[in-house]
Design a protein around this motif. Structure first.
Motif, short mmCIF file in Angstrom:
data_model
loop_
_atom_site.label_atom_id
_atom_site.label_comp_id
_atom_site.label_asym_id
_atom_site.label_seq_id
_atom_site.Cartn_x
_atom_site.Cartn_y
_atom_site.Cartn_z
N PHE A 1 0.81 -1.21 0.00
CA PHE A 1 0.00 0.00 0.00
C PHE A 1 0.85 1.27 0.00
O PHE A 1 1.87 1.34 0.69
CB PHE A 1 -0.94 0.01 1.22
CG PHE A 1 -2.22 -0.72 0.99
CD1 PHE A 1 -3.40 -0.02 0.80
CD2 PHE A 1 -2.24 -2.09 0.93
CE1 PHE A 1 -4.58 -0.69 0.56
CE2 PHE A 1 -3.42 -2.77 0.69
CZ PHE A 1 -4.59 -2.07 0.50
N PRO A 2 0.40 2.29 -0.74
CA PRO A 2 1.12 3.57 -0.73
C PRO A 2 0.85 4.39 0.53
O PRO A 2 1.60 5.32 0.84
CB PRO A 2 0.57 4.29 -1.96
CG PRO A 2 -0.82 3.76 -2.11
CD PRO A 2 -0.73 2.31 -1.70
N CYS A 3 -0.24 4.08 1.24
CA CYS A 3 -0.61 4.85 2.42
C CYS A 3 -1.61 4.06 3.24
O CYS A 3 -2.19 3.07 2.77
CB CYS A 3 -1.23 6.19 2.02
SG CYS A 3 -2.76 6.01 1.09
N THR A 4 -1.82 4.50 4.47
CA THR A 4 -2.81 3.87 5.35
C THR A 4 -4.13 4.62 5.25
O THR A 4 -4.19 5.75 4.74
CB THR A 4 -2.34 3.91 6.81
OG1 THR A 4 -2.25 5.29 7.23
CG2 THR A 4 -0.98 3.23 6.98
N GLY A 5 -5.16 4.01 5.77
CA GLY A 5 -6.44 4.69 5.83
C GLY A 5 -6.39 5.93 6.69
O GLY A 5 -7.05 6.94 6.40
N GLU A 6 -5.60 5.87 7.75
CA GLU A 6 -5.45 7.03 8.63
C GLU A 6 -4.80 8.20 7.89
O GLU A 6 -5.17 9.36 8.10
CB GLU A 6 -4.62 6.65 9.86
CG GLU A 6 -5.30 5.71 10.84
CD GLU A 6 -5.33 4.27 10.33
OE1 GLU A 6 -6.14 3.48 10.86
OE2 GLU A 6 -4.54 3.94 9.40
N THR A 7 -3.83 7.89 7.04
CA THR A 7 -3.20 8.95 6.25
C THR A 7 -4.21 9.61 5.32
O THR A 7 -4.26 10.84 5.20
CB THR A 7 -2.04 8.38 5.43
OG1 THR A 7 -1.04 7.88 6.32
CG2 THR A 7 -1.42 9.45 4.53
N LEU A 8 -5.04 8.80 4.65
CA LEU A 8 -6.08 9.37 3.78
C LEU A 8 -7.00 10.27 4.58
O LEU A 8 -7.35 11.37 4.14
CB LEU A 8 -6.88 8.26 3.12
CG LEU A 8 -6.21 7.43 2.02
CD1 LEU A 8 -7.19 6.42 1.46
CD2 LEU A 8 -5.68 8.33 0.91
N GLU B 1 -0.89 15.43 -2.40
CA GLU B 1 -0.54 14.10 -1.89
C GLU B 1 -1.64 13.09 -2.20
O GLU B 1 -1.37 11.94 -2.56
CB GLU B 1 -0.28 14.16 -0.39
CG GLU B 1 1.03 14.79 0.01
CD GLU B 1 1.31 14.60 1.49
OE1 GLU B 1 1.35 13.44 1.95
OE2 GLU B 1 1.45 15.62 2.20
N LEU B 2 -2.88 13.52 -2.04
CA LEU B 2 -4.00 12.62 -2.31
C LEU B 2 -4.04 12.19 -3.77
O LEU B 2 -4.38 11.03 -4.07
CB LEU B 2 -5.32 13.29 -1.92
CG LEU B 2 -5.61 13.40 -0.42
CD1 LEU B 2 -6.80 14.32 -0.17
CD2 LEU B 2 -5.87 12.01 0.19
N ARG B 3 -3.70 13.08 -4.69
CA ARG B 3 -3.67 12.71 -6.11
C ARG B 3 -2.65 11.61 -6.35
O ARG B 3 -2.91 10.65 -7.10
CB ARG B 3 -3.36 13.92 -6.98
CG ARG B 3 -4.48 14.93 -7.09
CD ARG B 3 -4.17 16.00 -8.13
NE ARG B 3 -4.41 15.51 -9.49
CZ ARG B 3 -4.15 16.21 -10.59
NH1 ARG B 3 -3.60 17.43 -10.48
NH2 ARG B 3 -4.39 15.72 -11.78
N LEU B 4 -1.50 11.71 -5.71
CA LEU B 4 -0.49 10.66 -5.87
C LEU B 4 -0.96 9.35 -5.27
O LEU B 4 -0.79 8.28 -5.86
CB LEU B 4 0.82 11.11 -5.21
CG LEU B 4 1.54 12.29 -5.88
CD1 LEU B 4 2.74 12.71 -5.05
CD2 LEU B 4 1.98 11.91 -7.29
N HIS B 5 -1.55 9.42 -4.08
CA HIS B 5 -2.04 8.20 -3.44
C HIS B 5 -3.17 7.55 -4.26
O HIS B 5 -3.22 6.32 -4.38
CB HIS B 5 -2.54 8.50 -2.03
CG HIS B 5 -1.45 8.84 -1.06
ND1 HIS B 5 -0.22 8.22 -1.06
CD2 HIS B 5 -1.41 9.74 -0.03
CE1 HIS B 5 0.53 8.72 -0.10
NE2 HIS B 5 -0.16 9.64 0.54
N ALA B 6 -4.06 8.37 -4.80
CA ALA B 6 -5.15 7.83 -5.62
C ALA B 6 -4.59 7.12 -6.85
O ALA B 6 -5.04 6.02 -7.21
CB ALA B 6 -6.10 8.95 -6.05
#
Length: 405
Positions: free
Chosen positions: A158-165, A196-201
């Motif tokens: 995963f690129p990130c956790t749910g908490e990060t989102l 950051e959200l665009r990269l994670h998406a």
């Protein structure tokens, strides 16, 4: 002249609609020139029933929020919720108040009752979560995609956790400020968190794609399809928010084009299930460039229909709808030298005309554009006849009654 046109005007039935086309289309687009009246929708309902029963169509998509549409699809396929709840929560743009939309949902549920999953008909929202005042928060799409992946994919990928989102998303009202549509400074779309959200998406969608064989086996193609919807909606919303914060002269052109790109992507996904009917405004389904004025300036963009047509060729067919009158809005009988006026002179209340045959019947005569006295009715552009497969004409569109009457 009138005799020739009368000879090519037919009842709006599935067979008459499909007969002039070179092949049965994968996507049949039925436009409408206005919103908020039920007459065009009632005709749409009848045509969809015939397409289901006679031609094997299995999906209808309408110009409504694609995520809210999942509520409708769950109801018509499995009876989740009640009809009242679905009409309240399953439509955007106020379309849930339509008696014709209510009747469509009721009929679809009745049709599916007792049928195996492979024979059930489906409902889809074609539009993005883009209400008139602006786009929704990307929270639902992003967190739903993350949740699906988290349940079935190794956490180390995963690129990130749910908490990060959740931290990056922040309060939803920061994404939905009502003034952001007209004031780019009110948009959160170019904040560091949005970047950051665009990269994670993007990374989450890539993870979904690379894990496709495993995910379909571990869940189902249906669940994977829904995750794809969440993914493309999250990416599309974040892109839309980014351009909401733009201050260049091309801002509105970019935004309306992105909306139709999201619609096109949804429609291309819908037809993976089989032939489908889409119902939306003519301006979203036509092949030539669409145009309107915003803030006194002209805006032009390629519609969802133009984008899908470029991909599908003859597997896309477009029926433009025109109305004779909407007297409650001051739209009276059309001038006789317009396309609507020529069709209004015929005795039937509604019919379909092959556009190529109409052009032949007109010969050298060039109809005048109809000028609508009401901004909410978009007249048929006679210059577009060569790019239309058929014209569906409805003589009168009275004010719609509330669904309870």
């Amino acid at each position: 002249m009138a005799t020739d046109i009368k000879d090519i005007a037919h009842a709006v039935e599935a067979a008459a609609v499909l007969k002039p086309l070179p092949a049965p289309p994968r996507l049949l687009a039925l436009g409408e020139p206005t919103h908020g009246v039920d007459a065009p929708l009632l005709l749409r309902n009848e045509l969809f029933r015939q397409l289901v029963e006679q031609e094997g169509h299995r999906t209808i998509a309408i110009e409504s929020d694609c995520l809210m549409g999942l509520v409708v699809d769950d109801y018509v396929t499995s009876g989740t919720g009640t009809l009242d709840e679905v009409m309240e929560r399953g439509f955007s743009h106020g379309f849930g108040a339509s008696a014709a939309n209510r009747e469509l949902v009721r009929w679809m549920r009745d049709f599916n009752e007792g049928r195996p999953a492979s024979e059930r008909i489906r409902f889809a929202g074609a539009d993005g979560p883009l209400e008139i005042t602006g786009p929704a928060s990307p929270r639902q799409a992003l967190t739903s995609l993350h949740g699906y992946l988290a349940a079935h994919v190794d956490a180390g990928l995963f690129p990130c956790t749910g908490e990060t989102l959740d931290r990056l998303l922040g309060p939803d009202d920061r994404w939905t400020h009502p003034d952001a549509m007209m004031d780019p400074a009110r948009s959160v779309g170019r904040s560091a968190e949005a970047g950051e959200l665009r990269l994670h998406a993007d990374d989450l969608v890539a993870l979904l794609d690379t894990q496709t064989p495993h995910l379909i086996k571990a869940t189902s193609r249906e669940a994977w399809d829904r995750a794809r919807l969440y993914g493309r909606t999250a990416v599309g919303l974040l892109r839309y928010h980014y351009w909401m914060a733009d201050t260049s002269p091309g801002r509105m052109t970019r935004l309306v084009g992105l909306r139709d790109q999201m619609m096109a992507d949804n429609l291309l996904a819908v037809i993976e299930r089989g032939p489908a009917l889409v119902h939306a405004h003519n301006g979203h389904l036509q092949r030539p460039k669409s145009s309107m004025r915003m803030g006194g300036l002209p805006v032009e963009w390629w519609s969802a229909g133009a984008l899908v047509s470029a991909r599908l060729g003859e597997e896309y067919a477009f029926l433009a709808m025109a109305l004779g009158t909407m007297r409650h809005q001051g739209v009276d009988a059309p001038p006789p030298d317009t396309v609507e006026g020529l069709l209004y002179a015929l005795p039937e209340d509604r019919y379909v005309v092959d556009a190529a045959q109409l052009a032949t019947a007109l010969g050298d005569r060039r109809p005048a554009p109809r000028v609508s006295p009401w901004f909410g009715y978009a007249s048929l552009d006679p210059a577009h006849l060569a790019d239309i497969d058929g014209i569906v004409f409805v003589r009168d569109a009275p004010r719609s009654a509330p669904h309870g009457t």
